[in-house]
Design a protein around this motif. Structure first.
Motif, short mmCIF file in Angstrom:
data_model
loop_
_atom_site.label_atom_id
_atom_site.label_comp_id
_atom_site.label_asym_id
_atom_site.label_seq_id
_atom_site.Cartn_x
_atom_site.Cartn_y
_atom_site.Cartn_z
N SER A 20 64.57 60.10 57.20
CA SER A 20 63.69 58.93 57.12
C SER A 20 63.77 58.07 58.37
CB SER A 20 64.05 58.10 55.90
OG SER A 20 65.37 57.59 56.03
N GLY A 21 64.94 58.09 59.05
CA GLY A 21 65.09 57.24 60.22
C GLY A 21 65.40 55.81 59.87
N SER A 22 65.80 55.57 58.60
CA SER A 22 66.06 54.19 58.16
C SER A 22 67.27 53.57 58.86
CB SER A 22 66.28 54.16 56.65
OG SER A 22 67.34 55.03 56.29
N THR A 23 68.14 54.39 59.42
CA THR A 23 69.31 53.86 60.12
C THR A 23 69.20 54.07 61.63
OG1 THR A 23 70.48 55.96 59.80
CG2 THR A 23 70.82 54.26 58.15
N GLY A 24 68.00 54.38 62.11
CA GLY A 24 67.81 54.60 63.55
C GLY A 24 66.69 55.59 63.78
N THR A 25 66.79 56.37 64.83
CA THR A 25 65.76 57.35 65.16
C THR A 25 65.79 58.50 64.17
OG1 THR A 25 66.02 56.81 67.50
CG2 THR A 25 64.88 58.85 66.97
N PRO A 26 64.64 58.91 63.63
CA PRO A 26 64.61 60.07 62.73
C PRO A 26 65.17 61.31 63.42
CG PRO A 26 62.50 58.92 62.71
CD PRO A 26 63.31 58.32 63.82
N LYS A 27 65.84 62.13 62.65
CA LYS A 27 66.47 63.34 63.20
C LYS A 27 65.92 64.55 62.47
CE LYS A 27 70.72 60.77 64.02
NZ LYS A 27 70.17 59.54 63.39
N GLY A 28 65.60 65.58 63.23
CA GLY A 28 65.14 66.82 62.63
C GLY A 28 66.32 67.65 62.15
N VAL A 29 66.33 67.96 60.85
CA VAL A 29 67.41 68.76 60.27
C VAL A 29 66.94 70.21 60.23
CG1 VAL A 29 68.83 69.16 58.24
CG2 VAL A 29 68.23 66.82 58.92
N ALA A 30 67.61 71.07 60.98
CA ALA A 30 67.22 72.48 61.10
C ALA A 30 68.01 73.31 60.11
CB ALA A 30 67.47 72.96 62.53
N VAL A 31 67.32 73.94 59.17
CA VAL A 31 67.98 74.66 58.08
C VAL A 31 67.68 76.16 58.18
CG1 VAL A 31 68.14 74.92 55.58
CG2 VAL A 31 67.86 72.65 56.58
N PRO A 32 68.72 77.00 58.19
CA PRO A 32 68.51 78.45 58.33
C PRO A 32 68.08 79.10 57.02
CG PRO A 32 70.85 77.99 58.17
CD PRO A 32 70.15 76.65 58.21
N GLN A 33 67.54 80.29 57.15
CA GLN A 33 67.06 81.05 55.99
C GLN A 33 68.16 81.28 54.95
OE1 GLN A 33 64.18 82.52 55.05
NE2 GLN A 33 62.84 82.23 56.81
N ARG A 34 69.37 81.60 55.41
CA ARG A 34 70.43 81.93 54.46
C ARG A 34 70.75 80.75 53.54
NH1 ARG A 34 74.89 79.38 56.27
NH2 ARG A 34 75.05 78.96 58.51
N ALA A 35 70.66 79.53 54.09
CA ALA A 35 70.94 78.35 53.26
C ALA A 35 69.88 78.18 52.18
CB ALA A 35 71.00 77.10 54.14
N VAL A 36 68.61 78.40 52.55
CA VAL A 36 67.52 78.26 51.58
C VAL A 36 67.62 79.35 50.51
CG1 VAL A 36 65.05 77.93 51.31
CG2 VAL A 36 66.12 77.39 53.49
#
Length: 442
Positions: free
Chosen positions: A246-262
């Motif tokens: 959301s960026g509510s605590t600063g700059t929004p960050k892109g969270v990169a999630v791999p296939q195995r986690a999904v």
């Protein structure tokens, strides 16, 4: 003769009296029974004794690095309670699990939207055509593709197509401010964006080359493309999506999630909820939030039916209640604040088809949980927690009448399959039961 006098009251919350007796220390712990129970105080005494033992054994060590717990207790907390190793399709990708389901039930209903029904085979063919075109544009492993679309069957097709091409999708919610969309596109440097003609003007211009495809207006580009499954080129270690915080605590960050986690989460989710082909799961969460991942892909990898809420359904409790009732939804997710409003809807109370409700995103108040169990006696309720970085959920608590009891707060549960959760102190050392620390997830 020394006589111990017990007044029946504690002068302080907790008081400790110690005296040397020969070569030992002896004494008492007196506590207020309104604040502590016997088991807690026994743990305090045990940990204090262990701390004294550690001081003697390691006199030069800083006290905050000394263990309060005995080895057996450390083993239980660190390893025993995190014994979550479970088998899951670790060598597959999300779209491969979907394709396997297509072979099992090609004509079964995969998706319902308004009066439109798409079978598994047709949904697969539509996604394949776009996937082949994306491959021709250079989309492959770890290539990010933006998706700026309203909730619709075309949006689901777009997400599957990106995964089939080997890429990873980046949700671009059309409701986001233009500045946020511009930041996300610049930050990801996504070379391709999928959208629709009505939303084309929402996307900012880019100083670098970017291909923007309107899946409705540019339909001719991929209508004649092959409709067979593309040869898989992405591994389980490659990215499935990048979702921004959301960026509510600063700059929004892109969270990169791999296939195995999904794949791990989808497998746990389907096992936890017991998803079967007859289930209908409601998708109403913006794809800009990771809770949408299990809504979208859990049903499509198990032969269940994905029920899409209209794009404007957010916050419309009467509409959501009617969808659940009229379309026979069996599983849905809800944030507690939304659930509180839904429970006031007469139609929602008559949703006899709903067998499982998953709460997350906010703290679930025990009073609300009790109310939910009373209004929906045939519906199982789960309280889940997890940061976006850990792929949707990290812990889960099955809520029951006995489990709620007269609690002031509800637990967030225990780690899900193949997850680990630790409560650590400021020195990153495990804390004993009942001691405040910070949650660390792995």
């Amino acid at each position: 003769e020394r006589i111990a006098l017990h007044t029946g009251t504690a002068k302080f919350d907790l008081s400790v009296t110690l005296a040397e007796r020969g070569a030992a220390l002896a004494g008492t712990l007196e506590y207020s029974t309104e604040l502590f129970d016997a088991a807690t105080v026994e743990r305090i005494a045990r940990h204090f004794r262990q701390l004294l033992r550690a001081i003697v054994e390691h006199p030069s060590q800083s006290i905050d690095r000394l263990a309060l717990m005995e080895p057996a207790e450390i083993e239980l907390i660190v390893h025993g309670w995190n014994d979550t190793a479970r088998d899951y399709p670790r060598h597959d990708n999300l779209h491969r699990l979907f394709e396997a389901q297509v072979l099992r039930s090609p004509e079964a209903p995969a998706l319902v939207f308004d009066e439109q029904v798409l079978g598994y085979a047709e949904l697969n063919r539509r996604a394949n055509r776009i996937a082949h075109h994306l491959r021709s544009l250079g989309v492959g492993p770890d290539v990010l593709v933006g998706v700026c679309m309203q909730r619709s069957p075309a949006m689901v097709v777009a997400l599957l197509a990106i995964l089939k091409a080997g890429g990873a999708y980046v949700p671009l919610d059309p409701q986001y401010p233009a500045e946020r969309l511009a930041f996300m596109l610049e930050d990801t440097a996504a070379p391709v964006v999928l959208t629709e003609q009505a939303l084309r003007q929402r996307l900012p211009d880019s100083p670098v080359h970017r291909t923007t495809l309107c899946l409705d207006a540019d339909r001719h580009l991929f209508e004649l493309a092959p409709d067979n499954d593309p040869v898989p080129i992405a591994s389980p270690e490659h990215l499935a999506y990048v979702i921004y915080t959301s960026g509510s605590t600063g700059t929004p960050k892109g969270v990169a999630v791999p296939q195995r986690a999904v794949c791990n989460h989808a497998h746990w989710f389907t096992q936890q909820l017991g998803l079967v082909p007859g289930d209908r799961l409601l998708h109403k969460t913006s794809i800009g939030f990771d809770a949408s991942v299990c809504e979208l892909f859990a049903p499509l990898t198990t032969g269940a039916t994905l029920v899409l809420a209209p794009a404007d359904a957010g916050g419309d409790a009467p509409l959501i209640a009617r969808l659940v009732r009229d379309l026979g939804v069996t599983v849905m997710q809800s944030v507690p604040s939304e659930l509180a409003v839904l429970l006031d809807e007469p139609a929602f109370a008559r949703c006899s088809s709903l067998r499982y409700l998953v709460c997350g995103g906010e703290a679930l108040d025990p009073a609300l949980a009790r109310r939910c169990l009373q209004r929906l006696p045939g519906t199982a309720l789960a309280n889940c927690y997890g940061p976006t970085e850990a792929c949707v959920d990290s812990t889960c608590f099955e809520v029951t009448d006995a489990g709620v009891g007269d609690r002031d707060t509800l637990p967030i549960g225990t780690p899900i399959a193949n997850a680990r959760c630790h409560v650590l102190d400021a020195s990153l050392e495990p804390v004993p039961v009942g001691v405040i620390g910070e949650v660390h997830v792995g």
